[in-house]
Design an enzyme around this catalytic site. Structure first.
Site, short mmCIF file in Angstrom:
data_model
loop_
_atom_site.label_atom_id
_atom_site.label_comp_id
_atom_site.label_asym_id
_atom_site.label_seq_id
_atom_site.Cartn_x
_atom_site.Cartn_y
_atom_site.Cartn_z
N GLU A 25 0.65 -1.26 -0.07
CA GLU A 25 -0.17 0.15 0.19
C GLU A 25 0.72 1.40 -0.01
OE1 GLU A 25 -1.51 1.80 3.38
OE2 GLU A 25 -1.17 0.17 4.69
N LYS A 86 -5.16 10.71 0.89
CA LYS A 86 -5.36 9.46 1.43
C LYS A 86 -6.61 8.94 0.60
CE LYS A 86 -6.60 7.10 5.77
NZ LYS A 86 -6.88 7.31 7.13
N VAL A 106 -5.50 0.22 2.94
CA VAL A 106 -5.63 -1.06 2.83
C VAL A 106 -6.83 -1.37 1.87
CG1 VAL A 106 -6.09 -3.37 4.09
CG2 VAL A 106 -4.38 -1.76 4.93
N ASP A 138 -16.96 5.34 13.95
CA ASP A 138 -15.71 5.21 12.95
C ASP A 138 -15.41 3.68 12.88
OD1 ASP A 138 -13.32 5.50 11.84
OD2 ASP A 138 -12.72 7.13 12.95
N SER A 140 -13.29 1.48 9.84
CA SER A 140 -12.39 1.71 8.58
C SER A 140 -12.99 0.72 7.73
CB SER A 140 -10.94 1.11 9.05
OG SER A 140 -10.10 0.99 7.93
N ALA A 141 -12.92 1.38 6.55
CA ALA A 141 -13.44 0.62 5.23
C ALA A 141 -12.79 -0.53 5.08
CB ALA A 141 -13.47 1.77 4.25
N ASP A 142 -11.58 -0.81 5.69
CA ASP A 142 -10.72 -1.85 5.60
C ASP A 142 -11.38 -3.15 5.72
OD1 ASP A 142 -8.72 0.09 5.05
OD2 ASP A 142 -7.48 -0.52 6.73
N LYS A 159 -3.65 -1.93 15.51
CA LYS A 159 -3.02 -1.03 16.52
C LYS A 159 -4.05 -0.75 17.61
CE LYS A 159 -0.41 1.77 14.08
NZ LYS A 159 -1.34 1.45 13.23
N1 PSU Z 1 -2.29 1.52 10.39
C1 PSU Z 1 -0.81 1.94 10.38
N2 PSU Z 1 -0.23 2.73 9.39
C2 PSU Z 1 -1.12 3.29 8.39
C3 PSU Z 1 -2.43 2.73 8.42
C4 PSU Z 1 -3.05 1.87 9.18
O1 PSU Z 1 -0.01 1.49 11.19
O2 PSU Z 1 -0.53 3.84 7.68
C5 PSU Z 1 -3.01 3.24 7.26
C6 PSU Z 1 -3.49 2.07 6.40
O3 PSU Z 1 -3.48 2.48 4.88
C7 PSU Z 1 -4.88 1.68 6.72
C8 PSU Z 1 -5.69 3.09 7.09
O4 PSU Z 1 -5.61 1.30 5.56
O5 PSU Z 1 -4.46 3.70 7.89
C9 PSU Z 1 -6.85 3.00 7.88
O6 PSU Z 1 -7.38 4.33 7.90
P1 PSU Z 1 -8.96 4.45 8.39
O7 PSU Z 1 -8.84 4.14 9.91
O8 PSU Z 1 -8.99 6.06 8.04
O9 PSU Z 1 -9.63 3.46 7.47
MN MN Z 2 -12.21 6.07 10.06
#
Ligand code: PSU
Ligand code: MN
Length: 308
Positions: A25, A86, A106, A138, A140-142, A159
């Site tokens: 990524e 992003k 991701v 909140d 994540s879309a992941d 994390k």
């Molecule tokens: N966790 C990390 N480093 C990162 C991310 C997550 O330790 O850079 C990034 C990844 O690209 C993950 C994104 O897909 O943050 C998730 O963001 P969000 O919570 O906004 O979906």
């Molecule tokens: Mn988010």
């Protein structure tokens, strides 16, 4: 579809030769680590993948094109430019339509990997269900992506800026297997353990490849998470990092950080509060994941050939 995708020469040749390819990524480069650590790590991770018999394909959006595999100049550009959005699932169509630049999360990397026929993806940590998601929504879309897109992801767990328990529940509901690499415990990125268990323990790249292939052979859409703990020597002390994460979370609340800014803000603050120790840990775990991810990609190809 084809008009949106551009392959690097290295990836093009690897595809033609049927070599194992590993997706990487770019949010981690543009929004997850500071310069110059980001570009140095990105290059080193690619090299680890090559040394383990696979071909790296770092994925990003440049000038409205989905790039599968980046040149050194493109990696450098993603690492230094402040002009990189992003990009998660919802952002992809807009960035392509307006010919902008995007660093894929991701979720977005999984989409692009599937579009280009790549089965294995290596990163650091997954996005997940944030703490207090019952109020903020909140998530994540992941996680939704893992429910529907057929790409296996090697990461160091998630994390503890997230609610790991709720993240595991969400993945269970969506039918996403979380397999621990040589562990029964869910790793928590900076630490090798957490209060949660993984669903299954796998012991080798062969076992990982079998699990992944069987899932897709059965027609079960979606990803598989291979959770690979940070190497022993690089892990941070649990109480220490816990208290730092709590501090960063309070600050994010006070500053009313919202939406896609939340994860980058927390990563940056944790790095500052640990005086860079979290960054060192992050680099070590990504490299460790690259090694295992490449071996799994090789194993998937080997098993496919045996079946021919
Ligand atoms: N966790 C990390 N480093 C990162 C991310 C997550 O330790 O850079 C990034 C990844 O690209 C993950 C994104 O897909 O943050 C998730 O963001 P969000 O919570 O906004 O979906
Ligand atoms: Mn988010």
């Amino acid at each position: 579809m084809k008009q949106y995708l551009t392959y690097s020469e290295e990836v093009k040749q690897a595809k033609a030769a049927g070599m194992p390819i590993v997706a990487l990524e770019s949010t981690i480069i543009s929004h997850g680590m500071p310069y110059p650590h980001n570009v140095k790590t990105a290059n080193e991770v690619e090299e680890i993948i090559r040394n383990n018999g696979a071909v790296p394909a770092t994925i990003a959006i440049i000038d409205g094109k989905i790039k599968i595999g980046l040149s050194e100049d493109e990696l450098e550009f993603l690492a230094v430019s402040k002009d990189i959005e992003k990009a998660s699932r919802r952002d992809l169509p807009y960035l392509l339509a307006t010919e902008k630049h995007g660093a894929t999360t991701v979720a977005a990397t999984m989409i692009c990997a599937q579009l280009s026929g790549i089965e294995v993806f290596v990163t650091g940590g997954l996005g997940g269900v944030h703490r207090e998601a019952e109020k903020t929504m909140d998530i994540s879309a992941d996680l939704q992506e893992l429910a529907k897109t057929n790409v296996a992801i090697v990461c160091a767990g998630a994390k503890s800026i997230l609610d790991l328990g709720l993240t595991m529940e969400y993945l269970e509901t969506q039918g996403v297997p979380v397999a621990g690499y040589q562990t029964e415990i869910l790793p928590a990125f900076y630490t090798r353990t957490s209060p949660y268990k993984v669903n299954f323990k796998i012991n080798s790249p062969e076992e990982a490849a079998k699990l992944i292939r069987v899932k897709w052979d059965l027609g079960l859409a979606g990803g598989v998470v291979i959770a690979n703990p940070i190497p022993e020597g690089a892990a941070l002390e649990e109480q220490y990092i816990k208290q730092i994460i709590e501090t960063a979370l309070i600050e994010a609340n006070e500053k009313r950080i919202k939406g896609k800014e939340v994860t980058p803000f927390l990563l940056k603050r944790v790095k500052e509060l640990t005086e860079g120790k979290s960054l060192e840990a992050n680099i070590a775990l990504v490299k460790n994941n690259a090694e295992i991810g490449a071996q799994i990609a090789v194993e998937l190809k080997t098993q496919d050939i045996k079946l021919l």
